[in-house]
Design an enzyme around this catalytic site. Structure first.
Site, short mmCIF file in Angstrom:
data_model
loop_
_atom_site.label_atom_id
_atom_site.label_comp_id
_atom_site.label_asym_id
_atom_site.label_seq_id
_atom_site.Cartn_x
_atom_site.Cartn_y
_atom_site.Cartn_z
N SER A 37 30.53 66.95 5.52
CA SER A 37 31.19 65.78 4.95
C SER A 37 30.36 64.54 5.22
O SER A 37 29.99 64.27 6.36
CB SER A 37 32.58 65.59 5.55
OG SER A 37 33.20 64.42 5.04
N ASP A 63 25.14 64.00 5.14
CA ASP A 63 24.80 63.26 3.93
C ASP A 63 23.60 63.96 3.31
O ASP A 63 22.49 63.91 3.87
CB ASP A 63 24.46 61.81 4.28
CG ASP A 63 24.05 60.98 3.08
OD1 ASP A 63 23.92 61.54 1.97
OD2 ASP A 63 23.84 59.76 3.23
N ASN A 90 27.82 72.22 -2.63
CA ASN A 90 28.89 71.69 -3.46
C ASN A 90 28.84 70.18 -3.65
O ASN A 90 29.30 69.66 -4.66
CB ASN A 90 30.25 72.08 -2.85
CG ASN A 90 31.39 71.32 -3.46
OD1 ASN A 90 31.82 71.58 -4.58
ND2 ASN A 90 31.92 70.35 -2.71
N SER A 143 27.63 72.94 -13.38
CA SER A 143 28.60 72.49 -14.38
C SER A 143 28.22 73.04 -15.73
O SER A 143 27.03 73.23 -16.03
CB SER A 143 28.62 70.96 -14.45
OG SER A 143 29.33 70.51 -15.59
N LYS A 170 22.46 68.61 -13.52
CA LYS A 170 22.98 69.97 -13.39
C LYS A 170 22.09 70.98 -14.11
O LYS A 170 21.96 72.13 -13.67
CB LYS A 170 24.42 70.03 -13.92
CG LYS A 170 25.42 69.26 -13.06
CD LYS A 170 25.46 69.78 -11.62
CE LYS A 170 26.56 69.11 -10.81
NZ LYS A 170 26.64 69.62 -9.42
#
Length: 247
Positions: A37, A63, A90, A143, A170
């Site tokens: 995170s 990060d 992700n 995506s 992507k």
């Protein structure tokens, strides 16, 4: 140290949305979850929630746009385990929908920094831990917007979303996935899109203001399937929750 009989996974961008749901679902399988995170406070809240539900979770401040942050994350994970079974890249950035005629490098660069350079940065740093695993897998969360076959289909909504940053990032991530898969046959590299391309549906997340027709759980079906592949599973593929997607 993590029990060597447990499967371990690092999920980047794991504090919300698809990342958090992926972490929850894999944690429910008894896996040790390293929750990446960028925002440590939000990450702590997410990790505490998972732990309260019985998930073995370790917060990893991470990060993906920072070499120093990624290096520190590797040290933290190494303090708990000598191998990493699964990496889920992700963490992503949507950027702004700037028409191509108006888009500048300043518009595109931050999106590439997260969506393209981030997965490369994290994958490179964690390769030694992945290679130490018996059956390592890497899942790139891509995506349908990064698919040439989708973007050139006039029936697909994304074909009418005129922007440069997100879709091209992507598309680059998809090629990166293939090249890793070809060069590193000992690790399974696959790309997932959290939607149903054939049905022109996508998952509801913060990134799209929760406008998607699929739930966040449905959106993680393809991610979880690729994360849990067996030794004979494929590598170098691009799939959604229904199956293969055209590049």
């Amino acid at each position: 140290m993590t029990n060597l009989n447990e499967t371990s996974v690092l999920v980047t961008g794991g504090n919300k949305g698809l990342g958090l749901e992926t972490a929850r679902r894999l944690g429910e399988l008894g896996w040790t979850v390293f929750l990446g995170s960028r925002d440590e406070d939000r990450g702590r809240a997410a990790a505490d929630k998972l732990a309260a539900d019985g998930v073995q979770v370790v917060l990893v401040p991470l990060d993906v746009t920072s070499d120093a942050s990624v290096a520190t994350a590797v040290q933290l994970v190494r303090a708990h385990t000598d191998r990493l079974d699964v990496l889920v890249n992700n963490a992503g950035a949507p950027g702004h929908v700037v028409p191509p005629a108006d888009a500048t490098v300043e518009d595109v660069h931050p999106v590439f920094d997260t969506n393209v350079y981030g997965p490369i940065r994290v994958t490179h740093a964690f390769l030694p831990l992945l290679e130490a695993a018996e059956h390592p897998r890497v899942v790139m969360v891509s995506s349908g917007g990064g698919s040439f076959s989708v973007v050139t289909d006039p029936e697909q909504p994304v074909s009418k979303m005129h922007e440069l940053a997100y879709s091209t990032s992507k598309a680059a991530l998809n090629m990166i996935t293939i090249r890793y898969a070809q060069a590193l046959p000992g690790i399974k590299f696959n790309a997932a899109t959290p939607g149903e391309v054939a049905n022109r549906k996508f998952a509801a997340t913060d990134m799209n203001n929760h406008t998607g027709a699929l739930t966040v759980t449905e959106g993680t079906d393809s991610i979880v399937r690729l994360a849990t592949l067996g030794p004979d599973g494929p590598s170098g593929t691009f799939t959604d929750r229904l199956g293969p997607v055209g590049w």
